[in-house]
Design a protein around this motif. Structure first.
Motif, short mmCIF file in Angstrom:
data_model
loop_
_atom_site.label_atom_id
_atom_site.label_comp_id
_atom_site.label_asym_id
_atom_site.label_seq_id
_atom_site.Cartn_x
_atom_site.Cartn_y
_atom_site.Cartn_z
N UNK A 1 9.35 -38.95 2.37
CA UNK A 1 9.09 -37.52 2.31
C UNK A 1 8.33 -37.20 1.03
N UNK A 2 7.43 -36.24 1.10
CA UNK A 2 6.61 -35.88 -0.06
C UNK A 2 6.72 -34.40 -0.41
N UNK A 3 7.41 -33.61 0.42
CA UNK A 3 7.55 -32.17 0.20
C UNK A 3 9.01 -31.78 0.36
N UNK A 4 9.52 -30.97 -0.56
CA UNK A 4 10.87 -30.41 -0.42
C UNK A 4 10.83 -28.93 -0.78
N UNK A 5 11.24 -28.09 0.17
CA UNK A 5 11.20 -26.64 -0.02
C UNK A 5 9.79 -26.16 -0.38
N UNK A 6 8.80 -26.77 0.23
CA UNK A 6 7.43 -26.36 0.03
C UNK A 6 6.79 -26.84 -1.26
N UNK A 7 7.53 -27.65 -2.04
CA UNK A 7 7.02 -28.13 -3.34
C UNK A 7 6.83 -29.64 -3.27
N UNK A 8 5.67 -30.16 -3.73
CA UNK A 8 5.46 -31.62 -3.74
C UNK A 8 6.49 -32.32 -4.62
N UNK A 9 6.95 -33.48 -4.18
CA UNK A 9 7.90 -34.28 -4.95
C UNK A 9 7.14 -35.10 -5.98
N UNK A 10 7.06 -34.56 -7.19
CA UNK A 10 6.43 -35.24 -8.31
C UNK A 10 5.03 -35.71 -7.92
N UNK A 11 4.76 -36.99 -8.12
CA UNK A 11 3.41 -37.52 -7.87
C UNK A 11 3.30 -38.22 -6.52
N UNK A 12 4.29 -38.05 -5.63
CA UNK A 12 4.24 -38.73 -4.35
C UNK A 12 3.13 -38.17 -3.47
N UNK A 13 2.35 -39.07 -2.90
CA UNK A 13 1.27 -38.67 -2.01
C UNK A 13 1.21 -39.66 -0.85
N UNK B 1 18.15 -34.83 5.88
CA UNK B 1 17.68 -35.09 4.53
C UNK B 1 17.60 -33.80 3.72
N UNK B 2 17.13 -32.74 4.36
CA UNK B 2 17.02 -31.44 3.70
C UNK B 2 18.39 -30.97 3.21
N UNK B 3 19.42 -31.14 4.03
CA UNK B 3 20.76 -30.71 3.66
C UNK B 3 21.29 -31.50 2.46
N UNK B 4 21.05 -32.80 2.44
CA UNK B 4 21.52 -33.62 1.31
C UNK B 4 20.82 -33.21 0.02
N UNK B 5 19.50 -33.03 0.08
CA UNK B 5 18.76 -32.64 -1.12
C UNK B 5 19.17 -31.25 -1.61
N UNK B 6 19.39 -30.31 -0.68
CA UNK B 6 19.81 -28.98 -1.07
C UNK B 6 21.21 -29.00 -1.69
N UNK B 7 22.10 -29.83 -1.17
CA UNK B 7 23.45 -29.93 -1.73
C UNK B 7 23.42 -30.48 -3.15
#
Length: 308
Positions: free
Chosen positions: A103-115, A144-150
């Motif tokens: 995954x490269x996006x979480x809550x509409x924001x890029x995850x660091x430098x991942x592309x 995955x979204x639920x784990x990251x949000x928690x």
């Protein structure tokens, strides 16, 4: 010769390659629709094959080696045809994404430098490969979204995100790379551990979550690392209380971690739940805790994953 990056025209053949995506935002397990358009120059262009590949920058197993571009998934979409001079040939596709796609996006924001990029490779007689790259934005699965949000709710702050080119021991891993998400440890868990990393390995049925814990034992950098694994089903993910689930995973992982180094002064078991970790009248700093009082309820309904 192989051309990487955005390469739309070849001076040797006069062939231009254009790749467009209907929607570059997607999730693991879905299909990525789009079209490849080949346009010939003044001469006929014989094409041997057209292949789509997903490409990322990944860390090698050797930490002293530089990062490398890795194509971790490829699918042929056409081959053995001729693009007539001055004409176009369009190939529609719906590329299936692996369930383990990073995954490269979480809550509409890029995850660091991942592309992640989609590269189109066209093999043209006699031996020229062309590549055209377009960005792909991979959003997390609901589980995955639920784990990251928690983790965010519990006070963890992401500090790095990367891909490692290696195999995970004892895990049914289909891709040559896996993703690691590193976090600053939340205040509640800061005694037993100093570092936390997370790895997702998904398939069509569920999600395996690997929790990597580390605790520096001296200024010289001596540390102990442990890994705990937890499995959950995709079905019913929206009905779980994910703060409770993830907090339970973390406390179980920390207790395992502490038991492995029972002679350390910080190896006492962690029995306090995140739901009762603060008095109701104690203010919660932004970005920490449950977004309310210490006795507040969690997110969603009930249920949890099974630790393995």
């Amino acid at each position: 010769m192989r051309l990487t990056g955005v390469s739309r025209e070849s001076g040797w053949t006069g062939l231009s390659v254009s790749t467009t995506l209907t929607n570059p935002s997607t999730r693991p397990g879905l299909r990525l629709p789009g079209r490849v358009t080949l346009t010939a120059g003044p001469d006929d262009v014989p094409v041997r094959h057209v292949v789509l590949g997903l490409v990322v920058n990944a860390e090698p197993e050797d930490p002293d080696s530089p990062r490398r571009q890795v194509q971790y998934h490829q699918v042929p979409i056409g081959g053995r045809f001729v693009v007539p001079a001055g004409r176009r040939r369009a190939i529609d596709f719906a590329l299936p994404l692996p369930w383990e796609t990073p995954i490269t996006i979480f809550d509409g924001v890029p995850l660091m430098s991942l592309r992640t990029g989609l590269r189109t490779e066209v093999s043209v007689d006699p031996d020229l490969d062309q590549g055209a790259m377009v960005p792909v934005f991979v959003h997390p699965l609901p589980s995955q979204q639920h784990v990251l949000a928690a983790l965010d709710t519990l006070g963890f702050a992401m500090r790095q995100a990367g891909l490692v080119r290696s195999r995970l021991p004892g895990v049914e891993q289909t891709l040559p790379v896996h993703q690691r998400l590193g976090y600053w440890v939340a205040p509640l868990y800061a005694g037993p551990i100093t570092e936390l990393e997370l790895t997702f390995v998904a398939n069509s049925a569920g999600l395996e979550v690997l929790v990597w814990l580390d605790r520096r034992q001296s200024l010289a950098g001596i540390s102990h690392q442990s890994i705990s694994r937890f499995r959950i089903w995709h079905t019913g993910a929206d009905q779980r209380d994910w703060v409770t689930v993830v907090d339970g995973w973390l406390r179980e992982a920390i207790n395992r971690h502490a038991a492995a180094v029972a002679n350390a002064h910080w190896s006492a078991r962690l029995n306090e739940s995140a739901h009762v970790s603060r008095r109701p009248d104690e203010p919660v700093p932004p970005g920490y805790g449950l977004g309310g009082t210490g006795g507040g309820g969690g997110i969603g309904g009930g249920g949890g994953g099974d630790g393995t």
